[in-house]
Design a protein around this motif. Structure first.
Motif, short mmCIF file in Angstrom:
data_model
loop_
_atom_site.label_atom_id
_atom_site.label_comp_id
_atom_site.label_asym_id
_atom_site.label_seq_id
_atom_site.Cartn_x
_atom_site.Cartn_y
_atom_site.Cartn_z
N VAL A 1 5.96 -1.13 -10.21
CA VAL A 1 6.24 -2.09 -11.34
C VAL A 1 6.21 -3.94 -10.77
CG1 VAL A 1 7.02 -2.84 -13.74
CG2 VAL A 1 7.03 -0.47 -12.92
N ARG A 2 7.02 -3.69 -9.99
CA ARG A 2 7.45 -5.14 -9.42
C ARG A 2 6.65 -5.48 -8.26
NH1 ARG A 2 12.60 -5.82 -11.66
NH2 ARG A 2 12.56 -7.77 -10.58
N LEU A 3 5.97 -4.75 -7.47
CA LEU A 3 5.39 -5.17 -6.32
C LEU A 3 4.11 -4.86 -6.26
CD1 LEU A 3 7.84 -3.78 -3.40
CD2 LEU A 3 7.96 -6.20 -4.71
N ASP A 4 2.90 -5.45 -5.62
CA ASP A 4 1.64 -4.90 -5.16
C ASP A 4 2.04 -4.07 -3.85
OD1 ASP A 4 -0.96 -4.39 -4.76
OD2 ASP A 4 -1.21 -6.36 -4.12
N ALA A 5 2.47 -2.96 -4.19
CA ALA A 5 2.93 -2.30 -3.17
C ALA A 5 1.90 -1.70 -2.06
CB ALA A 5 3.76 -0.79 -3.21
N ILE A 6 2.16 -1.97 -0.88
CA ILE A 6 1.40 -1.44 0.39
C ILE A 6 2.37 -0.51 1.25
CG2 ILE A 6 -0.11 -1.93 2.29
CD1 ILE A 6 -0.65 -4.87 1.14
N ASN A 7 2.26 0.89 0.99
CA ASN A 7 3.19 1.91 1.34
C ASN A 7 3.05 2.47 2.51
OD1 ASN A 7 5.13 1.36 -1.06
ND2 ASN A 7 3.63 2.70 -2.39
N PHE A 8 3.90 2.73 3.55
CA PHE A 8 3.69 3.50 4.60
C PHE A 8 4.60 4.51 4.78
CE2 PHE A 8 1.97 -0.76 5.44
CZ PHE A 8 0.77 -0.40 6.19
N ASP A 9 4.33 5.46 5.04
CA ASP A 9 5.04 6.66 5.46
C ASP A 9 4.79 7.31 6.69
OD1 ASP A 9 6.38 9.25 4.96
OD2 ASP A 9 4.42 10.15 4.77
N SER B 1 13.63 11.35 11.23
CA SER B 1 12.50 10.79 11.99
C SER B 1 11.44 9.91 11.16
CB SER B 1 11.84 11.43 13.19
OG SER B 1 11.30 12.74 12.70
N ASN B 2 11.72 9.98 10.05
CA ASN B 2 11.03 9.34 9.08
C ASN B 2 11.04 7.71 8.58
OD1 ASN B 2 9.82 10.60 5.69
ND2 ASN B 2 9.22 8.94 6.69
N LEU B 3 10.17 6.82 8.71
CA LEU B 3 10.43 5.48 8.23
C LEU B 3 9.48 5.21 7.30
CD1 LEU B 3 11.57 2.56 8.96
CD2 LEU B 3 9.44 2.52 10.31
N HIS B 4 9.90 4.46 6.17
CA HIS B 4 8.92 4.01 5.16
C HIS B 4 8.83 2.40 5.34
CE1 HIS B 4 8.45 7.79 2.88
NE2 HIS B 4 9.74 7.84 3.16
N VAL B 5 7.79 1.80 5.27
CA VAL B 5 7.75 0.45 5.14
C VAL B 5 6.91 -0.07 3.82
CG1 VAL B 5 6.89 -1.73 6.42
CG2 VAL B 5 7.52 0.34 7.67
N THR B 6 7.29 -0.77 2.94
CA THR B 6 6.50 -1.44 2.00
C THR B 6 6.32 -2.95 2.02
OG1 THR B 6 7.52 0.30 0.41
CG2 THR B 6 6.37 -1.55 -0.70
N VAL B 7 5.14 -3.03 2.16
CA VAL B 7 4.74 -4.76 1.98
C VAL B 7 4.11 -5.02 0.75
CG1 VAL B 7 2.98 -6.24 3.13
CG2 VAL B 7 4.03 -4.53 4.45
N ASP B 8 4.81 -6.14 0.33
CA ASP B 8 4.26 -6.39 -1.22
C ASP B 8 3.13 -7.45 -1.25
OD1 ASP B 8 4.42 -7.30 -3.72
OD2 ASP B 8 5.86 -8.48 -3.95
N GLY B 9 1.89 -6.97 -1.55
CA GLY B 9 0.92 -7.75 -1.52
C GLY B 9 0.96 -8.98 -2.34
N HIS B 10 1.64 -9.21 -3.35
CA HIS B 10 1.73 -10.16 -4.04
C HIS B 10 2.27 -11.61 -2.86
CE1 HIS B 10 1.14 -8.27 -7.68
NE2 HIS B 10 2.32 -7.82 -7.80
N SER B 11 3.03 -11.03 -2.22
CA SER B 11 3.47 -12.26 -1.31
C SER B 11 2.51 -12.69 -0.08
CB SER B 11 4.76 -11.51 -0.32
OG SER B 11 4.58 -10.52 0.62
#
Lengths: 477, 477
Positions: free
Chosen positions: B353-361, B398-408
Motif C-alpha cells: 500500500v505504502r510503497l511501489d515495492a521492488i522486492n527481493f528474496d 541465510s535469507n535476505l529480503h531487500v525492498t526498493v521503493d520505486g516511488h523514491s
C-alpha cells in the motif's frame, strides 16, 4: 490409461564401443600411469565390502586426485560404454560397491581433506574421500558437531555416506545423512561436473540437484565434494534404561518424552526380551531390573544446557513410573554407568562372531512396528520351529532390526529367510531397507517396497542422467 | 571433454496433436462436464497470483475431485501435447501458477481434507488442495504442531507449498516445506501415479522420489497427496528485541544463542536501521531504545518446557550485554509486548500500500550477508541517488529480503533494478530465490545462480519425466 512413454526398458549397459585395453590407455594418459592399477596392484580392500560378499578383482582400479580427474575418467568410460563402480570406505552392508570382473572401480580415497570451515555459516566443505571421523573431528575442533555418526566412522567416507544416505546413531535428533547436506559437487556419467556447493539453507532456484544424488548409490553420478551443515555441540547427556509393558507403552513414552524435551531426546532404542536377554548374556552384564519385562528402551537425553544435571529428565521418568506408564527405570549416574547400559545394546558387535547372522534392516510406520514384530516372530516360529531371532530397533526413526541366527535352524537357506521376512513387509507398507540401501543384495526385493510406476520413473531418471548405463550397473535396479 | 549427451535442447512443448476442442470433449467425458470450466465460468482467482502479474484467462479450468481424475486429465493432455498449469491457492510471488491463454489450468481446490492423523507415527496424511491453515489446525487438535507456517496460511494449499518448497516463519527451527514431508503422491505428465505415501523417517529403497518433485514448481508432476511429519508443540515462547553493533555482532549472537539453546531459537530476524526506523514510523510504535543502533534483531525463544519462565533466555542476553556482545535488549513481558515488537518486523504487510515495492528474496552464505548489504546499498546509492531501500532478513536461514521503493526513484524501470541487484549475487555465490521460487518472473535470472551444466541436467530430467513438455511450460526454464 497411459501410453507408458516413461516405461523404459530394464537398465543395462550399452555394449562396449572400445576394447578395455584402449580405455585403460586413455585413462593412463589422462590420469597418469600411477593412478590406474590393474591385477595384483589392486589391494584387497577394493574387492568387497563389509558383507565379505563375492570378492571380485575389477578390471582396473582408478585413483583420481581431483574432481577434474574424476571428470576425465568418466568422460573416457562414457565414450567407451565402460562400466564404472564408485568405491568409498567399502563399509557398506548391501554389496553396493562391489565391482564385477569387467568393471573399472573408481576409488575416492585420494580426494581427501577439509577444504573450509565457515563458522559464521555453520558449514564445512569436505572432499568425498575424507573419512567420517576426520570430518567429525574437524567439526569438533571448530566448536561444532557433525550430526552424522555410525559405527564405521573410522573407515567410511563422506562420499559413500551421502551416496547411500547413511543413517546411524543420531537420526532421531538430526535426521539422516541427507539432512546434513547444504551443497554437493557431483560428476555425471558423461564427465559433466555439477558444482552446487552453496551454503544456504534456503535456495529455491530450480530442481534441488543434491537430492537426486544423495541415496542413489552411485548410479546417477559420483559425489566429489560436499558442504555439510554444522550443529552446535550438546553439553550434557543423560542415559536411562526403562522397562516397559509392551510396544504401545514404548510409543506412548516416546511421545511423552518428545513433548517434554523435543529433539533433546537423542536415542530411543527398543529391545525386545529375546535381544535384551541375549545382550545381557553376551556382555556378562547384570540386568539392573529384578525379573523380566516385555520390552526395554535405552534412552538418551542430550541437552545444550551445560548446567542441566538431568533432574528434568529424571523427573519425567519418575512421573511416568508413578502414572503407570513405565514399569521400572534406571538412570546412569556416571559415564561408566552409561557405557554399561549401552554395552547391552551394542552387543551386536559380537553378532558376526557368535551367530550365523541373517540380518534385516527394515522400516515401518512407527504405529505398526509392534504388530509386525509379533506377526514376524509367530511366522518364523511356525515356519522354522526352534529358530533363535533377535528384535531391536531405533523406533523413533521407524527403523527395526531383526537378526535370525542361522545356527539355530541348521541347513536353512539364508535366501529363504530373507524372502520370507521381506514378503511380510508389503501389506504393512514397510521398506526392505531403512538405512543400508539396496545395492546388490536387496535388489530382487525392491519391488516389495516400490510400485511398478515408481520403478519406471527411477529407470527414466537413470536413463536421462546415464544414457549408456555405465554407473554402478547391476546395483539398485 | 564431454560429448554433451545430457545437453537437451531448450524445454518447449511439442506441437498439439489434437485440437483444443477435442481435448476438452475428452476431458468432459472423463471428469464430467461440471469439472471442465471455460470462459466466464472461470473465476477471477484462476487468472493470476498474489503478484497480480499479467492476469490471463486460461483456455479451460479443470476441477478434478480425486487423484484418478488428475491422472485421467493428464493422460488426455499428454496424448494431445496440451499444456497444463497446476494451480493451488494462487498465493505465489513468482508467477509460477499463471496460465497462458492457450493453457489448461488444473486446480487442486476440490482435493481437500485430512485423510489420517497417525499419532503414534507422528504423521498426517493430507490431500493437496487442503489449505495450510486447515492442516495446521488438524495437527494442533491432535496435540501436535505442523512446522510450516507462512503469512498466506489461510489461502495457500499444501500441494503448492510443497511444489514450491515454501519457507516461512519456522525454517530456522524446523527447515523448509521439504523437511516436513515423509511421503508424497504425484501424478506424472503421462498420467502415471506415483504413490509413495510412506510414513518412515528412514527409507533407502532406490531414489527418494519425493525430493524430485518438491520445489519443482509443477514442472515434473502434480502433487495430489502428502504425508507430513508432525512435531510436538512448544509450550513456552519468549520474545526479545536486541540492538547490535553491526552484522558480525549479529552472527556472533546467533552462534552464542544456538550453542546455548539449539533449535529452541525459533526466530532470528535482522533489521537494518533503514528498515527498523521505517517500521517504527509505519506502525506508530515507539522504539524501546534510546538513540539508534547499527542493527536490530528480533529473537524468539520457544521451549518445550511449559515451566520455562524465560529466565535462561533473559540470562543469556544479560551475559551478552555485560560482555559487550550486544548494545541493548528488551524482553517482552506479555503477549501484547511481544506483538508490539513483532509489529515492527511485520510492517511489510503495509509495503504493497505504502510503497511501489521492488522486492527481493535472495539467499547468501550467512558469513557474507553483511558484506552484501553494504555493497548493495552503496551500489544502489551510486546508481540511483536518493533511492529508499529497506534491508531485512531471516539470517539464521541465510535469507535476505531487500525492498526498493520505486516511488523514491521516479520513472525507474523495475526490471533494471532487479537485474542490477541480482547480478551482484553471482560473485558471492548467492541465490536469486531463497523461498519464493523462480516461476515466470525470475526465469531470466536463473543462470546467475545455476551453471550451464546444472541447467542441462535439469532439462534432461524435465525431458525424461515430461517428454512432451506439457507441465507448466514457460516456468522455471
Amino acid at each position: 490409461m497411459t501410453d507408458n512413454s516413461n516405461a523404459n526398458p530394464p537398465i543395462s549397459t550399452t555394449a562396449l564401443t572400445a576394447p578395455l585395453g584402449a580405455t585403460l590407455d586413455a585413462l593412463r594418459a589422462a590420469l597418469g600411469d600411477e593412478a590406474v592399477r590393474v591385477g595384483d596392484e589392486i589391494g584387497e580392500r577394493a574387492l568387497t565390502d563389509w558383507t565379505r560378499h563375492a570378492p571380485t578383482r575389477p578390471a582396473a582400479l582408478l585413483l583420481p586426485r581431483s574432481t577434474e580427474d574424476v571428470s576425465r575418467a568418466l568422460a573416457i568410460c562414457h565414450a567407451a560404454c565402460q562400466p564404472v563402480v564408485p568405491q568409498g570406505g567399502m563399509t557398506g552392508l548391501a554389496g553396493g560397491a562391489i565391482a564385477r570382473a569387467n568393471d573399472i572401480a573408481l576409488s575416492l580415497e585420494r580426494l581427501t581433506g577439509i577444504e573450509e570451515i565457515d563458522a559464521a555459516s555453520a558449514a564445512l566443505t569436505v572432499r568425498a574421500g575424507t573419512t567420517l571421523q576426520t570430518a567429525q573431528e574437524a567439526a569438533a575442533q571448530a566448536g561444532f558437531e557433525l550430526a552424522l555418526d555410525l559405527g564405521a566412522r573410522g573407515s567410511c567416507q563422506i562420499g559413500g555416506n551421502l551416496a547411500t544416505n547413511a543413517g546411524g546413531n543420531r537420526v532421531i535428533q538430526s535426521g539422516t545423512a541427507r539432512d546434513q547436506v547444504l551443497g554437493l559437487e557431483v560428476v555425471l556419467a558423461n564427465g559433466d561436473v555439477l558444482t552446487s556447493l552453496g551454503k544456504m539453507v534456503k535456495n529455491n532456484t530450480g530442481y534441488d540437484l543434491k537430492h537426486w544424488f544423495i541415496g542413489s548409490e552411485g548410479t546417477l553420478g559420483i559425489i566429489t565434494r560436499a558442504v555439510l551443515r554444522l550443529h552446535p555441540q550438546r553439553a550434557a547427556r543423560h542415559t536411562a534404561l526403562v522397562a516397559l509393558d509392551g510396544y504401545d507403552a514404548a510409543v506412548n513414552l516416546l511421545r511423552r518424552l518428545s513433548t517434554r524435551f523435543g529433539n533433546d531426546i537423542g536415542a530411543f532404542e527398543i529391545m525386545w526380551p529375546d535381544f535384551y536377554e541375549f545382550g545381557v548374556k553376551l556382555t556378562g552384564a547384570r540386568s539392573p531390573f529384578n525379573g523380566s519385562h516385555l520390552l526395554y528402551a535405552l534412552i538418551e537425553h542430550a541437552s545444550f544446557d551445560a548446567s542441566d544435571n538431568g533432574e528434568r529428565f529424571s523427573a519425567a521418568l519418575t512421573d511416568a513410573l508413578e502414572q503407570g506408564a513405565i514399569r521400572d527405570a534406571v538412570i546412569a549416574q556416571s559415564v561408566a554407568d552409561a557405557r554399561a547400559l549401552w554395552a547391552i545394546r551394542e552387543c551386536t558387535a559380537e553378532f558376526p562372531v557368535r551367530l550365523d547372522a541373517i540380518n534385516f534392516d527394515v522400516s515401518l510406520p512407527i504405529s505398526v512396528i509392534g504388530e509386525f514384530v509379533e506377526r514376524c516372530r509367530s511366522a518364523l516360529n511356525e515356519r522354522w520351529p526352534g529358530n533363535e531371532s533377535y528384535f531391536f530397533g531405533h523406533i523413533g526413526d521407524s527403523n527395526l532390526h531383526v537378526t535370525v541366527d542361522g545356527h539355530s535352524i541348521p541347513g536353512v537357506d539364508h535366501h529363504a529367510v530373507y524372502a520370507f521376512v521381506y514378503e511380510m513387509l508389503g501389506p504393512l507398507h514397510g521398506s526392505v531397507s531403512a538405512e543400508h540401501g539396496i545395492g546388490l543384495l536387496k535388489r530382487e526385493f525392491l519391488p516389495i517396497s516400490r510400485s511398478p510406476a515408481e520403478l519406471a520413473a527411477m529407470a527414466a531418471i537413470k536413463h536421462a542422467l546415464d544414457p549408456h548405463g555405465i554407473l554402478n550397473p547391476g546395483k539398485l535396479f
